[in-house]
Write a protein that holds these residues in place. Structure first.
Motif, PDB file in Angstrom:
ATOM      1  N   GLY A   2      20.941  82.087  28.206  1.00 32.50           N
ATOM      2  CA  GLY A   2      22.046  81.616  28.873  1.00 32.50           C
ATOM      3  C   GLY A   2      21.376  82.085  30.378  1.00 32.50           C
ATOM      4  N   LEU A   3      22.258  81.736  31.035  1.00 31.91           N
ATOM      5  CA  LEU A   3      22.488  81.896  32.380  1.00 31.91           C
ATOM      6  C   LEU A   3      22.750  83.491  33.447  1.00 31.91           C
ATOM      7  CD1 LEU A   3      22.171  80.310  35.647  1.00 31.91           C
ATOM      8  CD2 LEU A   3      25.212  80.816  35.322  1.00 31.91           C
ATOM      9  N   ARG A   4      22.060  84.035  33.654  1.00 30.18           N
ATOM     10  CA  ARG A   4      21.852  85.156  34.198  1.00 30.18           C
ATOM     11  C   ARG A   4      22.466  85.421  34.867  1.00 30.18           C
ATOM     12  NH1 ARG A   4      15.177  87.608  33.686  1.00 30.18           N
ATOM     13  NH2 ARG A   4      15.106  86.820  31.156  1.00 30.18           N
ATOM     14  N   LYS A   5      23.350  86.731  35.231  1.00 35.11           N
ATOM     15  CA  LYS A   5      24.803  87.507  36.687  1.00 35.11           C
ATOM     16  C   LYS A   5      23.656  87.035  37.700  1.00 35.11           C
ATOM     17  CE  LYS A   5      28.161  90.330  37.538  1.00 35.11           C
ATOM     18  NZ  LYS A   5      28.538  91.474  37.633  1.00 35.11           N
ATOM     19  N   GLY A   6      24.448  86.520  38.379  1.00 39.16           N
ATOM     20  CA  GLY A   6      23.282  86.745  39.525  1.00 39.16           C
ATOM     21  C   GLY A   6      22.125  85.330  40.249  1.00 39.16           C
ATOM     22  N   THR A   7      21.844  84.420  38.888  1.00 36.16           N
ATOM     23  CA  THR A   7      21.215  84.021  39.417  1.00 36.16           C
ATOM     24  C   THR A   7      21.220  82.007  39.800  1.00 36.16           C
ATOM     25  OG1 THR A   7      20.194  83.873  36.968  1.00 36.16           O
ATOM     26  CG2 THR A   7      19.512  81.616  38.123  1.00 36.16           C
ATOM     27  N   CYS A   9      21.336  78.715  42.234  1.00 32.45           N
ATOM     28  CA  CYS A   9      21.054  77.402  41.853  1.00 32.45           C
ATOM     29  C   CYS A   9      19.779  76.960  42.593  1.00 32.45           C
ATOM     30  CB  CYS A   9      21.765  76.501  42.688  1.00 32.45           C
ATOM     31  SG  CYS A   9      21.512  74.648  43.346  1.00 32.45           S
ATOM     32  N   ARG A  10      18.835  76.720  41.772  1.00 34.56           N
ATOM     33  CA  ARG A  10      17.413  75.994  42.232  1.00 34.56           C
ATOM     34  C   ARG A  10      17.368  74.890  43.752  1.00 34.56           C
ATOM     35  NH1 ARG A  10      12.959  72.787  38.263  1.00 34.56           N
ATOM     36  NH2 ARG A  10      13.127  75.115  37.424  1.00 34.56           N
ATOM     37  N   ILE A  11      18.398  73.892  43.681  1.00 31.05           N
ATOM     38  CA  ILE A  11      18.016  73.244  44.667  1.00 31.05           C
ATOM     39  C   ILE A  11      18.988  73.692  45.817  1.00 31.05           C
ATOM     40  CG2 ILE A  11      19.379  70.842  44.928  1.00 31.05           C
ATOM     41  CD1 ILE A  11      19.552  70.259  42.441  1.00 31.05           C
ATOM     42  N   CYS A  12      19.419  74.189  45.665  1.00 26.84           N
ATOM     43  CA  CYS A  12      20.458  75.195  46.842  1.00 26.84           C
ATOM     44  C   CYS A  12      19.175  76.193  47.706  1.00 26.84           C
ATOM     45  CB  CYS A  12      21.413  76.442  46.444  1.00 26.84           C
ATOM     46  SG  CYS A  12      22.874  75.512  46.401  1.00 26.84           S
ATOM     47  N   LYS A  13      18.380  76.678  46.958  1.00 24.77           N
ATOM     48  CA  LYS A  13      17.436  77.274  47.172  1.00 24.77           C
ATOM     49  C   LYS A  13      16.535  77.308  48.015  1.00 24.77           C
ATOM     50  CE  LYS A  13      15.421  80.691  44.698  1.00 24.77           C
ATOM     51  NZ  LYS A  13      14.934  81.087  42.834  1.00 24.77           N
ATOM     52  N   THR A  14      16.294  75.224  47.696  1.00 25.02           N
ATOM     53  CA  THR A  14      15.237  74.557  48.246  1.00 25.02           C
ATOM     54  C   THR A  14      15.747  74.163  49.929  1.00 25.02           C
ATOM     55  OG1 THR A  14      16.134  72.231  47.432  1.00 25.02           O
ATOM     56  CG2 THR A  14      14.249  73.893  46.405  1.00 25.02           C
ATOM     57  N   LYS A  15      17.063  74.324  49.376  1.00 29.29           N
ATOM     58  CA  LYS A  15      17.662  74.518  51.213  1.00 29.29           C
ATOM     59  C   LYS A  15      18.209  75.227  52.264  1.00 29.29           C
ATOM     60  CE  LYS A  15      19.855  69.668  49.485  1.00 29.29           C
ATOM     61  NZ  LYS A  15      21.309  68.996  49.273  1.00 29.29           N
ATOM     62  N   GLY A  16      17.680  76.550  51.519  1.00 30.19           N
ATOM     63  CA  GLY A  16      17.871  78.116  52.036  1.00 30.19           C
ATOM     64  C   GLY A  16      19.234  78.299  52.089  1.00 30.19           C
ATOM     65  N   LYS A  17      20.016  77.894  51.070  1.00 32.58           N
ATOM     66  CA  LYS A  17      20.953  78.363  50.560  1.00 32.58           C
ATOM     67  C   LYS A  17      20.927  79.441  49.585  1.00 32.58           C
ATOM     68  CE  LYS A  17      23.822  74.351  51.664  1.00 32.58           C
ATOM     69  NZ  LYS A  17      24.631  73.250  51.907  1.00 32.58           N
ATOM     70  N   LYS A  18      22.039  80.290  49.392  1.00 29.37           N
ATOM     71  CA  LYS A  18      22.034  81.318  48.089  1.00 29.37           C
ATOM     72  C   LYS A  18      23.362  80.939  47.348  1.00 29.37           C
ATOM     73  CE  LYS A  18      19.077  84.658  50.445  1.00 29.37           C
ATOM     74  NZ  LYS A  18      18.686  86.253  50.570  1.00 29.37           N
ATOM     75  N   ALA A  31      18.435  75.694  36.929  1.00 28.48           N
ATOM     76  CA  ALA A  31      19.863  76.692  37.156  1.00 28.48           C
ATOM     77  C   ALA A  31      20.541  75.809  37.663  1.00 28.48           C
ATOM     78  CB  ALA A  31      19.420  78.217  37.532  1.00 28.48           C
ATOM     79  N   LEU A  32      21.529  75.190  37.913  1.00 29.61           N
ATOM     80  CA  LEU A  32      22.273  74.960  39.058  1.00 29.61           C
ATOM     81  C   LEU A  32      23.817  75.131  39.403  1.00 29.61           C
ATOM     82  CD1 LEU A  32      21.111  71.121  38.024  1.00 29.61           C
ATOM     83  CD2 LEU A  32      20.318  72.104  39.525  1.00 29.61           C
ATOM     84  N   CYS A  33      24.208  74.892  40.512  1.00 28.24           N
ATOM     85  CA  CYS A  33      25.800  74.974  40.922  1.00 28.24           C
ATOM     86  C   CYS A  33      26.060  73.934  40.376  1.00 28.24           C
ATOM     87  CB  CYS A  33      25.829  75.567  42.494  1.00 28.24           C
ATOM     88  SG  CYS A  33      25.159  74.108  43.142  1.00 28.24           S
ATOM     89  N   LYS A  34      27.658  73.784  40.748  1.00 29.44           N
ATOM     90  CA  LYS A  34      28.582  72.657  40.396  1.00 29.44           C
ATOM     91  C   LYS A  34      27.987  72.014  41.066  1.00 29.44           C
ATOM     92  CE  LYS A  34      33.590  71.199  40.224  1.00 29.44           C
ATOM     93  NZ  LYS A  34      34.824  71.423  40.407  1.00 29.44           N
ATOM     94  N   GLU A  35      28.504  70.877  42.106  1.00 27.68           N
ATOM     95  CA  GLU A  35      27.609  70.359  43.030  1.00 27.68           C
ATOM     96  C   GLU A  35      26.481  69.630  42.646  1.00 27.68           C
ATOM     97  OE1 GLU A  35      26.635  68.851  47.771  1.00 27.68           O
ATOM     98  OE2 GLU A  35      27.589  70.695  47.160  1.00 27.68           O
ATOM     99  N   ILE A  38      26.673  67.844  39.338  1.00 24.54           N
ATOM    100  CA  ILE A  38      26.968  66.680  39.048  1.00 24.54           C
ATOM    101  C   ILE A  38      25.785  65.781  39.337  1.00 24.54           C
ATOM    102  CG2 ILE A  38      28.871  65.164  40.001  1.00 24.54           C
ATOM    103  CD1 ILE A  38      31.327  67.752  40.186  1.00 24.54           C
ATOM    104  N   GLU A  39      25.410  65.720  40.392  1.00 24.61           N
ATOM    105  CA  GLU A  39      24.790  65.731  40.857  1.00 24.61           C
ATOM    106  C   GLU A  39      23.149  64.874  40.094  1.00 24.61           C
ATOM    107  OE1 GLU A  39      21.648  66.352  44.668  1.00 24.61           O
ATOM    108  OE2 GLU A  39      22.594  66.132  45.198  1.00 24.61           O
ATOM    109  N   TRP A  40      22.754  65.912  39.414  1.00 26.78           N
ATOM    110  CA  TRP A  40      21.638  66.262  38.577  1.00 26.78           C
ATOM    111  C   TRP A  40      21.848  65.135  36.739  1.00 26.78           C
ATOM    112  CZ3 TRP A  40      21.942  66.953  33.247  1.00 26.78           C
ATOM    113  CH2 TRP A  40      20.886  67.101  32.664  1.00 26.78           C
ATOM    114  N   PHE A  41      23.293  65.092  36.760  1.00 28.14           N
ATOM    115  CA  PHE A  41      24.098  64.042  35.317  1.00 28.14           C
ATOM    116  C   PHE A  41      24.127  62.405  35.861  1.00 28.14           C
ATOM    117  CE2 PHE A  41      26.653  62.108  33.312  1.00 28.14           C
ATOM    118  CZ  PHE A  41      26.964  63.321  32.003  1.00 28.14           C
TER     119      PHE A  41
END
Length: 320
Positions: A2-7, A9-18, A31-35, A38-41
């Protein structure tokens, strides 16, 4: 896993976000954030459409909607991707289930400002409970025949070139598993994400065929799409549901099994069955009763209608 606590978003990480991830897709190790989920789907839907050459932006698409998560998620994604897509709902006359699902479909159509065509089975034919009572055919089997008939009939009459259904990966794999168990060559030769148009049959496509049931549910939730959350009462005990449970257990232990099973079938096995189908294909005729395309003299819906009417006639004669 499952999703581990604190994981993050992979795409956000590539953009320097956490940004924290809210979804983990084990079969994709993603692992993805909500935004970005939706984009991936939506990108996956677009990729599937292009991979199987389902349709183009200038075509009129009729989405078969049931009020459930898959069909409404599909309709929403197609609209956001810029496709010209309207909805088509068949009121099967199954009491509260049909009333609730119809209202949810209408509510969504109003939200996206799109046309929803509604056909009431009790005005066109007989409601599913009557068919179930008066025939020996399983309700789900009769329902499938009727839905395909009216979807095709109205899509053609209303000027749509494509019918899109919300069949997801879980649906496709369960059907594939069942047909493989029985080695049903006829059905295996037709299980493909696109059924091309021919002599009165409109092209039918399944843009969610590589998206799981959980993924379409998450997409609906994240987009605040209200959908009916319980199954049709007539689906209870269906073998496809048992197959889904079995395949889900396998998927839990070995993520990606369902996608690989389906994808490898399409790539390596379907071409063989396609050749079989070409040799076995019967000429396409018109039903001598209703005039709709049929591989036999009388189409499945007209045969079903005759069976119901015969039972009703016998009942009337007995009650006199």
């Amino acid at each position: 896993m499952g999703l581990r606590k604190g994981t993050k978003c992979r795409i956000c990480k590539t953009k320097g976000k956490k940004t924290n991830a809210v979804v983990f897709l084990p079969q994709h190790r993603l692992a993805l954030c909500k935004e970005h989920f939706i984009e991936w789907f939506e990108k996956r839907v677009e990729k599937t459409i292009k991979e199987f050459r389902m349709f183009h932006k200038n075509e009129k698409i009729l989405v078969s909607v049931s009020g459930g998560k898959d069909s409404l998620a599909l309709w929403n994604a197609l609209i956001k991707l810029g496709y010209n897509a309207d909805g088509f709902y068949i009121d099967l006359g199954i009491g509260d289930y049909s009333e609730t699902s119809k209202e949810l479909a209408k509510k969504f159509a109003e939200r996206v400002n799109k046309t929803l065509h509604i056909v009431e089975l009790k005005k066109e034919f007989y409601p599913i409970p009557t068919i179930d009572e008066k025939t020996n055919r399983p309700a789900c089997s009769a329902c499938g025949v009727i839905k395909r008939y009216y979807m095709n009939k109205y899509a053609r009459e209303l000027g749509y070139s494509v019918i899109a259904t919300g069949h997801n990966l879980d649906d496709e794999v369960a059907v594939l598993f069942g047909n493989t168990l029985q080695w049903d060559l006829n059905y295996l030769s037709r299980q493909y994400p696109v059924l091309r148009e021919e002599n009165g049959f409109i092209r039918k496509v399944k843009p969610l065929c590589k998206i799981t049931e959980k993924e379409s549910a998450l997409y609906s939730v994240f987009n605040n799409i209200e959908y009916i959350e319980y199954e049709c009462p007539f689906s209870e005990g269906a073998s496809s549901i048992e197959y889904k449970l079995l395949l889900n257990q396998l998927e839990e232990k070995h993520p990606g099994t369902k996608l690989k099973f389906y994808s490898e079938f399409l790539k390596k096995v379907y071409p063989i069955f396609k050749e079989f189908k070409a040799k076995q294909d019967k000429p396409l005729n018109k039903c001598k009763i209703c005039g709709e395309p049929s591989y036999s003299e009388i189409c499945g819906v007209c045969r079903l209608k005759r069976e119901v009417e015969n039972k009703l006639k016998i009942k009337r004669e007995v009650s006199r």
